[in-house]
Design an enzyme around this catalytic site. Structure first.
Site, short mmCIF file in Angstrom:
data_model
loop_
_atom_site.label_atom_id
_atom_site.label_comp_id
_atom_site.label_asym_id
_atom_site.label_seq_id
_atom_site.Cartn_x
_atom_site.Cartn_y
_atom_site.Cartn_z
N LYS A 90 0.84 -1.19 0.00
CA LYS A 90 0.00 0.00 0.00
C LYS A 90 0.88 1.25 0.00
O LYS A 90 2.00 1.22 0.49
CB LYS A 90 -0.90 0.01 1.24
N LEU A 92 1.86 4.66 1.52
CA LEU A 92 1.69 5.32 2.82
C LEU A 92 1.19 6.74 2.58
O LEU A 92 1.66 7.42 1.67
CB LEU A 92 3.02 5.35 3.57
N HIS A 108 12.86 -2.12 -4.00
CA HIS A 108 12.10 -2.25 -5.24
C HIS A 108 12.93 -3.10 -6.20
O HIS A 108 14.14 -2.91 -6.31
CB HIS A 108 11.88 -0.83 -5.81
C1 GRF Z 1 10.23 -7.96 -3.33
O1 GRF Z 1 10.57 -8.31 -4.65
C2 GRF Z 1 10.45 -6.48 -3.09
O2 GRF Z 1 11.49 -5.94 -3.84
C3 GRF Z 1 9.13 -5.90 -3.53
O3 GRF Z 1 8.16 -6.83 -3.15
C4 GRF Z 1 8.73 -8.13 -3.07
C5 GRF Z 1 8.45 -8.62 -1.69
O4 GRF Z 1 8.80 -9.96 -1.50
N1 GRF Z 1 8.93 -4.58 -2.96
P1 GRF Z 1 8.84 -10.60 -0.05
O5 GRF Z 1 7.44 -10.44 0.54
O6 GRF Z 1 9.86 -9.87 0.75
O7 GRF Z 1 9.17 -12.04 -0.25
#
Ligand code: GRF
Length: 186
Positions: A90, A92, A108
């Site tokens: 989400k 913020l 990311h």
């Molecule tokens: C990861 O690829 C992260 O970069 C992105 O969402 C994914 C989360 O994966 N923001 P997890 O829940 O940590 O396994």
């Protein structure tokens, strides 16, 4: 010791990697995880967190009309030094971002200059990119638009499937996120 809260929505593999590094790795003696928070009661990551002996809490974003207000009050009460987003799905709201200015961090799977929002690995794979740049950044009011803290390139040129791309990328995320966090926390 800095107090950190980790916000998740799903699987929680980054949360797990950070928690392991707090327990026995590079973040040991640097920070303490005071809570794993989820906006979904049934997030897999919450079960993982409980197994690891971490305190968990959730507020259902779907059911609570004033979710953002409740989250804001909750975070203020916890008064963390840092809020770490790890697959938190989400955006913020401005109040939270302003109150915790430069204290909220996100990871990311792509270069945030090139791709924002969901499915970063899918985007890289479908665009036949030879590499993707995992980005750790401060969170501002926009979507993946905050100041970049650090990036790491992942060669995905040999990956035949999206799942291979994801596996390779996530393995790097798990190490890289904690390295970036250590730099910021210090
Ligand atoms: C990861 O690829 C992260 O970069 C992105 O969402 C994914 C989360 O994966 N923001 P997890 O829940 O940590 O396994």
């Amino acid at each position: 010791m800095k107090k950190v809260v980790i916000l998740i929505s799903g699987r929680g593999s980054n949360m797990k990697a950070i928690a392991e590094n707090v327990q026995t790795g590079n973040l040991q003696n640097h920070c303490e995880i005071i809570e794993i928070f989820s906006n979904k009661f049934n997030a897999e990551g919450l079960k993982l967190a409980t197994k690891m002996g971490l305190k968990t809490f959730s507020i259902a974003s779907r059911k609570q009309k004033n979710y953002n207000e409740l989250l804001f009050e909750h975070l203020k009460k916890l008064a963390p030094d840092f809020i770490i987003l790890a697959g938190y799905m989400k955006i913020l709201n401005a109040k939270i971002v302003k109150h915790f200015n430069r204290k909220i961090i996100n990871i990311h799977p792509a270069d945030t200059n090139l791709h924002q929002g969901l499915n970063g690995y899918k985007w890289a794979f479908e665009n036949k990119m030879s590499k993707t740049k995992i980005t750790v950044h401060f969170v501002d009011e926009g979507l993946d638009s905050g100041e970049i803290i650090d990036q790491i390139e992942v060669d995905i040129s040999n990956c035949q499937t999206l799942s291979e791309v994801e596996q390779k990328g996530l393995k790097i995320e798990h190490k890289f996120y904690s390295e970036c966090l250590l730099k910021i926390i210090e």
